[in-house]
Design a protein around this motif. Sequence first.
Motif, PDB file in Angstrom:
ATOM      1  N   ASN A   7       6.618   5.801   4.818  1.00  0.00           N
ATOM      2  CA  ASN A   7       5.465   6.673   5.046  1.00  0.00           C
ATOM      3  C   ASN A   7       4.197   5.967   4.595  1.00  0.00           C
ATOM      4  OD1 ASN A   7       3.579   8.693   5.282  1.00  0.00           O
ATOM      5  ND2 ASN A   7       4.830  10.270   4.284  1.00  0.00           N
ATOM      6  N   LEU A   8       3.368   5.607   5.571  1.00  0.00           N
ATOM      7  CA  LEU A   8       2.079   4.954   5.304  1.00  0.00           C
ATOM      8  C   LEU A   8       0.913   5.830   5.764  1.00  0.00           C
ATOM      9  CD1 LEU A   8       3.011   1.334   6.471  1.00  0.00           C
ATOM     10  CD2 LEU A   8       2.445   2.020   4.125  1.00  0.00           C
ATOM     11  N   SER A   9       1.129   7.117   5.907  1.00  0.00           N
ATOM     12  CA  SER A   9       0.064   8.001   6.384  1.00  0.00           C
ATOM     13  C   SER A   9      -1.100   8.035   5.396  1.00  0.00           C
ATOM     14  CB  SER A   9       0.609   9.419   6.592  1.00  0.00           C
ATOM     15  OG  SER A   9       1.094   9.952   5.372  1.00  0.00           O
ATOM     16  N   GLY A  10      -2.290   8.186   5.929  1.00  0.00           N
ATOM     17  CA  GLY A  10      -3.475   8.281   5.078  1.00  0.00           C
ATOM     18  C   GLY A  10      -3.901   6.960   4.446  1.00  0.00           C
ATOM     19  N   ASN A  11      -3.495   5.824   5.037  1.00  0.00           N
ATOM     20  CA  ASN A  11      -3.931   4.520   4.544  1.00  0.00           C
ATOM     21  C   ASN A  11      -4.976   3.927   5.487  1.00  0.00           C
ATOM     22  OD1 ASN A  11      -2.346   3.321   2.038  1.00  0.00           O
ATOM     23  ND2 ASN A  11      -0.904   4.625   3.145  1.00  0.00           N
ATOM     24  N   LYS A  12      -5.317   2.671   5.298  1.00  0.00           N
ATOM     25  CA  LYS A  12      -6.404   2.052   6.060  1.00  0.00           C
ATOM     26  C   LYS A  12      -5.866   1.088   7.126  1.00  0.00           C
ATOM     27  CE  LYS A  12      -9.677   2.440   2.224  1.00  0.00           C
ATOM     28  NZ  LYS A  12     -10.378   3.582   2.828  1.00  0.00           N
ATOM     29  N   ILE A  13      -4.801   1.468   7.759  1.00  0.00           N
ATOM     30  CA  ILE A  13      -4.202   0.646   8.807  1.00  0.00           C
ATOM     31  C   ILE A  13      -4.902   0.954  10.125  1.00  0.00           C
ATOM     32  CG2 ILE A  13      -2.054   0.195  10.055  1.00  0.00           C
ATOM     33  CD1 ILE A  13      -0.584   0.922   7.453  1.00  0.00           C
ATOM     34  N   LYS A  14      -5.492  -0.082  10.726  1.00  0.00           N
ATOM     35  CA  LYS A  14      -6.351   0.130  11.896  1.00  0.00           C
ATOM     36  C   LYS A  14      -5.811  -0.473  13.182  1.00  0.00           C
ATOM     37  CE  LYS A  14     -10.514   0.015   8.979  1.00  0.00           C
ATOM     38  NZ  LYS A  14     -11.843  -0.638   8.751  1.00  0.00           N
ATOM     39  N   GLU A  15      -5.091  -1.607  13.078  1.00  0.00           N
ATOM     40  CA  GLU A  15      -4.673  -2.336  14.265  1.00  0.00           C
ATOM     41  C   GLU A  15      -3.154  -2.476  14.335  1.00  0.00           C
ATOM     42  OE1 GLU A  15      -6.853  -3.195  16.472  1.00  0.00           O
ATOM     43  OE2 GLU A  15      -8.664  -2.759  15.296  1.00  0.00           O
ATOM     44  N   LEU A  16      -2.675  -2.742  15.539  1.00  0.00           N
ATOM     45  CA  LEU A  16      -1.251  -2.971  15.710  1.00  0.00           C
ATOM     46  C   LEU A  16      -0.785  -4.190  14.932  1.00  0.00           C
ATOM     47  CD1 LEU A  16      -0.808  -2.263  19.539  1.00  0.00           C
ATOM     48  CD2 LEU A  16       0.108  -0.907  17.639  1.00  0.00           C
ATOM     49  N   SER A  17      -1.670  -5.148  14.785  1.00  0.00           N
ATOM     50  CA  SER A  17      -1.320  -6.368  14.044  1.00  0.00           C
ATOM     51  C   SER A  17      -1.014  -6.062  12.577  1.00  0.00           C
ATOM     52  CB  SER A  17      -2.461  -7.383  14.134  1.00  0.00           C
ATOM     53  OG  SER A  17      -3.665  -6.833  13.620  1.00  0.00           O
ATOM     54  N   ASN A  18      -1.569  -4.935  12.076  1.00  0.00           N
ATOM     55  CA  ASN A  18      -1.316  -4.556  10.683  1.00  0.00           C
ATOM     56  C   ASN A  18       0.136  -4.146  10.440  1.00  0.00           C
ATOM     57  OD1 ASN A  18      -4.544  -2.924  10.638  1.00  0.00           O
ATOM     58  ND2 ASN A  18      -4.064  -5.003   9.987  1.00  0.00           N
ATOM     59  N   VAL A  19       0.784  -3.636  11.486  1.00  0.00           N
ATOM     60  CA  VAL A  19       2.172  -3.188  11.329  1.00  0.00           C
ATOM     61  C   VAL A  19       3.175  -4.149  11.973  1.00  0.00           C
ATOM     62  CG1 VAL A  19       1.500  -0.759  11.211  1.00  0.00           C
ATOM     63  CG2 VAL A  19       2.062  -1.767  13.418  1.00  0.00           C
ATOM     64  N   GLU A  20       2.670  -5.226  12.524  1.00  0.00           N
ATOM     65  CA  GLU A  20       3.558  -6.180  13.200  1.00  0.00           C
ATOM     66  C   GLU A  20       4.618  -6.742  12.253  1.00  0.00           C
ATOM     67  OE1 GLU A  20       3.149 -10.112  16.110  1.00  0.00           O
ATOM     68  OE2 GLU A  20       1.358  -9.185  15.212  1.00  0.00           O
ATOM     69  N   ALA A  21       4.260  -6.896  10.973  1.00  0.00           N
ATOM     70  CA  ALA A  21       5.201  -7.448   9.986  1.00  0.00           C
ATOM     71  C   ALA A  21       6.420  -6.551   9.783  1.00  0.00           C
ATOM     72  CB  ALA A  21       4.486  -7.651   8.651  1.00  0.00           C
ATOM     73  N   LEU A  22       6.325  -5.290  10.203  1.00  0.00           N
ATOM     74  CA  LEU A  22       7.452  -4.374  10.035  1.00  0.00           C
ATOM     75  C   LEU A  22       8.586  -4.664  11.017  1.00  0.00           C
ATOM     76  CD1 LEU A  22       5.521  -0.997   9.509  1.00  0.00           C
ATOM     77  CD2 LEU A  22       6.402  -2.579   7.775  1.00  0.00           C
ATOM     78  N   SER A  36      12.385   5.461  10.739  1.00  0.00           N
ATOM     79  CA  SER A  36      11.302   6.439  10.745  1.00  0.00           C
ATOM     80  C   SER A  36      10.051   5.835  10.109  1.00  0.00           C
ATOM     81  CB  SER A  36      11.721   7.705   9.987  1.00  0.00           C
ATOM     82  OG  SER A  36      10.676   8.665   9.990  1.00  0.00           O
ATOM     83  N   LEU A  37       8.946   5.886  10.833  1.00  0.00           N
ATOM     84  CA  LEU A  37       7.664   5.341  10.362  1.00  0.00           C
ATOM     85  C   LEU A  37       6.586   6.395  10.540  1.00  0.00           C
ATOM     86  CD1 LEU A  37       5.831   2.973   9.430  1.00  0.00           C
ATOM     87  CD2 LEU A  37       5.630   2.326  11.853  1.00  0.00           C
ATOM     88  N   ASP A  38       5.790   6.597   9.483  1.00  0.00           N
ATOM     89  CA  ASP A  38       4.720   7.599   9.537  1.00  0.00           C
ATOM     90  C   ASP A  38       3.383   6.915   9.309  1.00  0.00           C
ATOM     91  OD1 ASP A  38       3.075   9.819   9.410  1.00  0.00           O
ATOM     92  OD2 ASP A  38       4.555  11.020   8.313  1.00  0.00           O
ATOM     93  N   LEU A  39       2.532   6.977  10.331  1.00  0.00           N
ATOM     94  CA  LEU A  39       1.179   6.417  10.255  1.00  0.00           C
ATOM     95  C   LEU A  39       0.132   7.500  10.487  1.00  0.00           C
ATOM     96  CD1 LEU A  39       1.804   3.171  12.366  1.00  0.00           C
ATOM     97  CD2 LEU A  39       1.579   3.310   9.881  1.00  0.00           C
ATOM     98  N   PHE A  40       0.511   8.729  10.313  1.00  0.00           N
ATOM     99  CA  PHE A  40      -0.391   9.853  10.546  1.00  0.00           C
ATOM    100  C   PHE A  40      -1.657   9.714   9.692  1.00  0.00           C
ATOM    101  CE2 PHE A  40      -1.830  14.177   9.443  1.00  0.00           C
ATOM    102  CZ  PHE A  40      -2.114  14.648  10.714  1.00  0.00           C
ATOM    103  N   ASN A  41      -2.791  10.060  10.291  1.00  0.00           N
ATOM    104  CA  ASN A  41      -4.078  10.031   9.592  1.00  0.00           C
ATOM    105  C   ASN A  41      -4.518   8.614   9.222  1.00  0.00           C
ATOM    106  OD1 ASN A  41      -6.266  11.615   8.817  1.00  0.00           O
ATOM    107  ND2 ASN A  41      -5.600  11.757   6.676  1.00  0.00           N
ATOM    108  N   CYS A  42      -3.966   7.633   9.932  1.00  0.00           N
ATOM    109  CA  CYS A  42      -4.471   6.264   9.836  1.00  0.00           C
ATOM    110  C   CYS A  42      -5.311   6.002  11.087  1.00  0.00           C
ATOM    111  CB  CYS A  42      -3.333   5.244   9.779  1.00  0.00           C
ATOM    112  SG  CYS A  42      -2.372   5.283   8.255  1.00  0.00           S
ATOM    113  N   GLU A  43      -6.271   5.085  10.981  1.00  0.00           N
ATOM    114  CA  GLU A  43      -7.166   4.831  12.112  1.00  0.00           C
ATOM    115  C   GLU A  43      -6.430   4.289  13.330  1.00  0.00           C
ATOM    116  OE1 GLU A  43     -11.325   2.346  12.912  1.00  0.00           O
ATOM    117  OE2 GLU A  43     -10.705   2.830  10.859  1.00  0.00           O
TER     118      GLU A  43
END
Length: 247
Positions: A94-109, A117-124
């Motif tokens: 769960n990474l919701s409410g963080n400062k993740i803006k681009e797809l490249s930010n989560v590419e390492a996953l 299950s991945l949660d990016l809710f309320n991220c840009e």
Amino acid sequence: MEMKKRISLELRNRSPAEVAELVVDNCRSSDGEVEGLTDEFKELEFLSMVNVGLSSLSKLPSLPKLRKLELSDNNISGALETLAEKCPHLTYLNLSGNKIKELSNVEALQNLKSLRSLDLFNCEITTLEEYRESVFELLPQVTYLDGFDQEDNEAPDSEADDEDEDEDGAGPPADYEDDEEGEEEEEEEGSEGAEVGLSFLMKQGVQEEEDDYAEEEDEDEPAAVRGEKRKRDVEDEGDDDDDDDDD
């Protein structure tokens, strides 16, 4: 409260190796780094660090058994490759409410092969065009994104499933039900027996009343009448005897 002190309190006189779940939500990291966690937490399976001011995961220790990681409401913007290195068996993140803006930010996953299950809710990043399609394509191992799969089916709630099983299993034991049925049958048989007995007694009473009434009628007749009846009966018997002699 500082994160290091909070972790010490959460141990509650246990050694780090005995801890499977650790929650340090709403404490404070002094420099935006993970503090107080060490490689000694080798049995840790669930870790929650919500709203602790994290901006980096570089000091996260090796947690080989960690399955679920809560990091919502922090200041993390990237550098997520540490997760694949230190927590290779993560299934929920769960990474919701963080400062993740681009797809490249989560590419390492991509290297988290067990991530479901991945949660990016309320991220840009969620404002990007075709955000969901792009993340599912980038991370094919992920089944649920922000609580829903690619067909918009909601992720199952394990707690709700447990409650349903309890409700299905609810009810009186079989022995209890059998006892109730037996009692009902006995009551029915008893009531039928009572009806039969009552009916018999009523009939018997009616018959006795009729017999008593007949006797009363005989007693009410005058003696002369009763004598006349007897005389006729005797004469009739005599006639019968004469007829037998003639033959």
